[in-house]
Design a protein around this motif. Structure first.
Motif, PDB file in Angstrom:
ATOM      1  N   LEU A 121      60.000  18.069 125.291  1.00  0.00           N
ATOM      2  CA  LEU A 121      59.989  18.715 124.300  1.00  0.00           C
ATOM      3  C   LEU A 121      61.323  18.865 123.724  1.00  0.00           C
ATOM      4  CD1 LEU A 121      56.644  21.201 123.090  1.00  0.00           C
ATOM      5  CD2 LEU A 121      56.807  18.381 122.050  1.00  0.00           C
ATOM      6  N   ALA A 148      59.518  17.285 117.884  1.00  0.00           N
ATOM      7  CA  ALA A 148      59.028  18.103 117.850  1.00  0.00           C
ATOM      8  C   ALA A 148      59.324  19.353 116.929  1.00  0.00           C
ATOM      9  CB  ALA A 148      59.449  19.441 119.057  1.00  0.00           C
ATOM     10  N   GLU A 175      52.642  18.993 117.219  1.00  0.00           N
ATOM     11  CA  GLU A 175      54.055  18.506 117.739  1.00  0.00           C
ATOM     12  C   GLU A 175      54.931  18.640 118.015  1.00  0.00           C
ATOM     13  OE1 GLU A 175      54.184  21.537 120.619  1.00  0.00           O
ATOM     14  OE2 GLU A 175      51.871  21.052 120.875  1.00  0.00           O
ATOM     15  N   VAL A 176      54.890  17.154 116.902  1.00  0.00           N
ATOM     16  CA  VAL A 176      56.130  16.380 116.686  1.00  0.00           C
ATOM     17  C   VAL A 176      55.782  15.482 115.837  1.00  0.00           C
ATOM     18  CG1 VAL A 176      56.791  15.882 119.531  1.00  0.00           C
ATOM     19  CG2 VAL A 176      54.950  14.141 117.628  1.00  0.00           C
TER      20      VAL A 176
END
Length: 316
Positions: A228, A234, A199-200
């Protein structure tokens, strides 16, 4: 198909071309009419002639030609069927290999789309202010309602983006192969997703639980999207190795770093070898007589004497 995945695949000409070939090959195989194998077609004609003969005693004049023609016609059908089936199988392999080779390009495209989605979320957030629900947006009215509607559409885009991401990152089984080679990678990718990686960029320090849960479940919300958009880290991993770097970012330990004080030197100590000490030779010593076919060697020269016995001392 997931619209984001379709767009990502279409963005790479090589993948788009082979995917179209595969769709065409599958359709051609489905459209081929049903038929029977050549030996079955020939036997059907023969069986019908034998049944007629047993019924009325008449023997068909052209049974041989009819059976041969049925066989030949079935050979044409079978050859066409085989060609279409082989085209479908080989197109599946070609599409698989091409997608595997160019998946990084498709994932790069998804990364660009993610930035567009996050930019749209940041713009909507400026209008929304502290609004975090549809009810609050309706109460605020005006531009806030429109901004909330745009944010909901961006959540759908984010959901499709992440689904497409995992579809490209998760190694697929090669058509016709038994389960094997990619098992370990598939297990790792699934595990990393469950923990919230992908995700990140980097470790998960500072990533809230509700964001990790969205990654694991694939169910995103306006709150996740806004977080995000603010995080600034992200991204879409472009390969298995890229995802692995994120997953291992918090697990690598600096073995040279001291705990609370100076660095402790754990280098093994090296003890020098002691100087050799000559063997002691006494007057009664003799040299080893290894070859009894030769004369016994001379007695060696003594360099030590045997110490006298220590007198016994009685204590009371």
């Amino acid at each position: 198909m997931n619209p984001e995945l379709a767009a990502a695949l279409a963005h790479v000409p090589e993948i788009e071309r082979t995917e179209k070939l595969l769709v065409d090959a599958r359709k051609r195989l489905r459209d081929h009419p049903a038929g029977v194998a050549p030996d079955v077609a020939r036997n059907n004609v023969i069986d019908a002639a034998v049944s007629a003969f047993q019924a009325d005693g008449a023997w068909p004049a052209n049974i041989g030609k009819d059976a041969a023609k049925a066989y030949a016609d079935a050979c044409v059908w079978e050859a066409e069927r085989l060609a279409r089936s082989r085209a479908k199988d080989s197109s599946e392999l070609l599409a698989y290999d091409t997608r595997l080779t160019y998946s990084a390009d498709a994932l790069t495209y998804l990364g660009e789309r993610l930035e567009e989605v996050l930019t749209g979320a940041r713009e909507a957030a400026e209008i929304l202010g502290d609004v975090r629900s549809a009810d609050d947006a309706i109460k605020a009215g005006g531009d806030v309602v429109a901004a909330w509607g745009r944010l909901q559409g961006l959540v759908t885009d984010l959901t499709n983006l992440r689904e497409a991401q995992w579809s490209l990152l998760l190694p697929r089984l090669r058509p016709g192969d038994a389960v094997g080679g990619f098992d370990d990678e598939r297990r790792k990718v699934r595990t990393w997703r469950i923990y919230g990686y992908g995700e990140v960029r980097g470790s998960l320090d500072g990533v809230p639980a509700f964001v990790r849960q969205a990654t694991s479940s694939g169910q995103y919300s306006e709150s996740v999207l806004l977080w995000l958009a603010r995080a600034g880290t992200a991204h879409v991993p472009t390969s298995f190795e890229d995802l692995q770097d994120d997953a291992l970012a918090g697990d690598l330990v600096d073995v040279m770093a001291g705990a609370d004080g100076p660095v402790v030197d754990y280098t093994p100590a090296v003890t020098p070898a002691p100087a050799p000490v000559p063997s002691k030779v006494y007057a009664h010593s003799s040299a080893a007589h290894l070859d009894h076919s030769q004369p016994a060697p001379a007695r060696p020269k003594a360099n030590a004497t045997v110490a006298g016995p220590v007198p016994t001392t009685y204590t009371h």
